[in-house]
Design an enzyme around this catalytic site. Structure first.
Site, short mmCIF file in Angstrom:
data_model
loop_
_atom_site.label_atom_id
_atom_site.label_comp_id
_atom_site.label_asym_id
_atom_site.label_seq_id
_atom_site.Cartn_x
_atom_site.Cartn_y
_atom_site.Cartn_z
N HIS A 412 0.83 -1.21 0.00
CA HIS A 412 0.00 0.00 0.00
C HIS A 412 0.86 1.27 0.00
CE1 HIS A 412 -3.22 -2.64 2.20
NE2 HIS A 412 -3.25 -2.80 0.90
N PRO A 413 1.83 1.42 -0.89
CA PRO A 413 2.67 2.61 -0.86
C PRO A 413 1.89 3.87 -1.26
CG PRO A 413 3.14 1.33 -2.84
CD PRO A 413 2.20 0.51 -2.00
#
Length: 468
Positions: A412-413
């Site tokens: 989930h960057p």
């Protein structure tokens, strides 16, 4: 073939470990390869966005209409959910026996059952809703591109890699891309909108001359606009596991091997049922291991198999359960920089996990809770042995080592081109998502999030883009 396999730089605080963080390399991006979870996060996450943008309209109340407008929920129709949108959302159509046991165990431990994680204050244990129509995945491409694929105004170029933006002074007038061994330039009358994600969007900006002066100088790239925040503020969810072996028949071990693989595949093709219908992780708990009166800060996922990272060796796969503690609001922040000025090189990624001591302290408390889960009925009745970190591993020092050895990305960057006020030295876009001091350029992806949301990032990114 549908993934870009990014590797991090060696993480010094993790003994030099290198992580792999995959991203979607296909129409629909990571929404076409992800774990399907439809999760929005907490009301407070978006109110932090609003605060970062000097009260511009990015709060929960501003975003909620977009979630509702986009959503086509098979079950929930109320003030928080929509039933007429293009993004199909449904309950899991196959649930493992172990998932039911997990939910009953957490209720035994005082965590209440919840029917909906998406009302803005997620708490409790329950089944996650998924971006499916009940039978198959509903990616961003399925929801929003397929319905207009025959529109003559839409032109899609696949197998193309953007090399840089084209400028007239500080005005973006087009894009250069590489396709079939040729460089191609395409020009626009209005705006270019970047949606390449938290790794590639800052890379494209830097290759185009927008970013930190020292970083561009290092790679002999002409500076067009100095924006120190490009590639900074990288945030990602990261998780650590408790793994146990179990009695057979409760999860997914060898369901994709041998004769079972073909039986399960045939069952799906003929009847749209069976294990193939699962996303592999149907249930989660939202809770706070430090104070149950405060906002949830951990997702406690239950995966009914031994879910081992690439760095875990010498453990023989078997029937099992993995309880993953996923930190929702990490304080550790990293960066994305260039490897070179060659567009073919992937960027250098430094997620910097556990650079903040508070993060590891929260996860240690959550690991201790997860260890109790597998010792509590009814889960304890199917568990044979705690494999990781091990029943005897209880000291803080040993648990810290376990965290450093097993921590992995939640994929989930966000945050590498964050939105903020003009006077914020590290904001990259203004609250209307325009790149600062540049004409004709906006960013509509997760890189503009000032802070990570407390949940999976697919639904928030789509809603953010819709608001854009």
């Amino acid at each position: 073939p549908y993934h870009t396999f990014h590797k991090t730089i060696p993480q010094r605080q993790l003994g030099g470990r290198v992580h792999e963080i995959d991203q979607g390399k296909v129409m629909g991006g990571s929404s076409s390869i992800n774990g399907l979870v439809y999760m929005r996060g907490l009301k407070s996450d978006y109110d932090e966005w609003k605060s970062a943008c000097n009260n511009a309209k990015w709060g929960w109340d501003d975003m909620l209409p977009h979630f509702i407008r986009l959503e086509n929920n098979e079950r929930i129709n109320n003030i928080y959910h929509g039933i007429n949108g293009q993004l199909k959302v449904s309950d899991p159509k196959y649930i493992s026996r172990g998932a039911y046991i997990y939910i009953k165990t957490l209720q035994e431990m005082g965590i209440s059952y919840t029917n909906d994680f998406n009302e803005g204050n997620a708490k409790g244990v329950g089944f996650m809703q998924l971006t499916t129509d009940g039978k198959k995945r509903c990616s961003a491409a399925d929801a929003f591109i397929k319905p207009i694929k025959n529109n003559q105004k839409l032109h899609i170029k696949t197998g193309a890699t953007v090399t840089k933006l084209l400028f007239e002074n500080r005005k973006v007038v087009g894009v250069e891309y590489f396709r079939k061994d040729k460089l191609v330039k395409v020009y626009c009358n209005n705006e270019v909108i970047l949606t390449a994600g938290s790794f590639q969007t800052p890379k494209i900006l830097m290759l185009s001359g927008i970013g930190s002066e020292s970083e561009l100088k290092k790679h002999d790239i002409k500076l067009i606009n100095r924006l120190e925040g490009v590639g900074k503020n990288l945030q990602d969810h990261f998780e650590v596991p408790v793994v146990a072996s179990t009695k057979p028949g409760y999860g997914y071990f060898k369901q994709d091997k041998g004769i079972k693989k073909y039986i399960n595949g045939l069952q799906y093709l003929l009847f749209k049922s069976g294990p193939v219908m699962s996303n592999g992780c149907e249930t989660v708990a939202y809770y706070n291991p430090l104070n149950d009166k405060q906002l949830s800060n951990v997702q406690l996922f239950c995966v009914m198999q031994m879910y081992l990272d690439q760095d875990i060796k010498n453990i023989k796969p078997d029937h099992g359960v993995t309880i993953n503690s996923n930190l929702l609001r990490p304080r550790s922040k990293g960066s994305v920089t260039l490897k070179s000025n060659n567009f073919k090189d992937l960027p250098l990624i430094d997620p910097n996990y556990f650079s903040n001591e508070d993060d590891i302290n929260i996860l240690i408390e959550s690991i201790n809770f997860a260890k109790k889960v597998i010792r509590t009925k009814p889960m304890s009745e199917i568990v044979k042995e705690e494999i990781l970190p091990g029943e005897q591993t209880t000291s803080k020092k040993a648990l810290i080592e376990h965290c450093k050895k097993t921590v992995k990305t939640g994929w989930h960057p966000v945050g590498t081109c964050k939105m903020g006020n003009e006077d914020d030295a590290f904001s990259v876009v203004t609250p209307d998502l325009k790149v600062k001091e540049i004409e004709n350029l906006r960013i509509f992806d997760a890189s503009v999030m000032p802070n990570i949301v407390s949940g999976n990032t697919n639904a928030p990114t789509i809603a953010l883009a819709d608001r854009g």
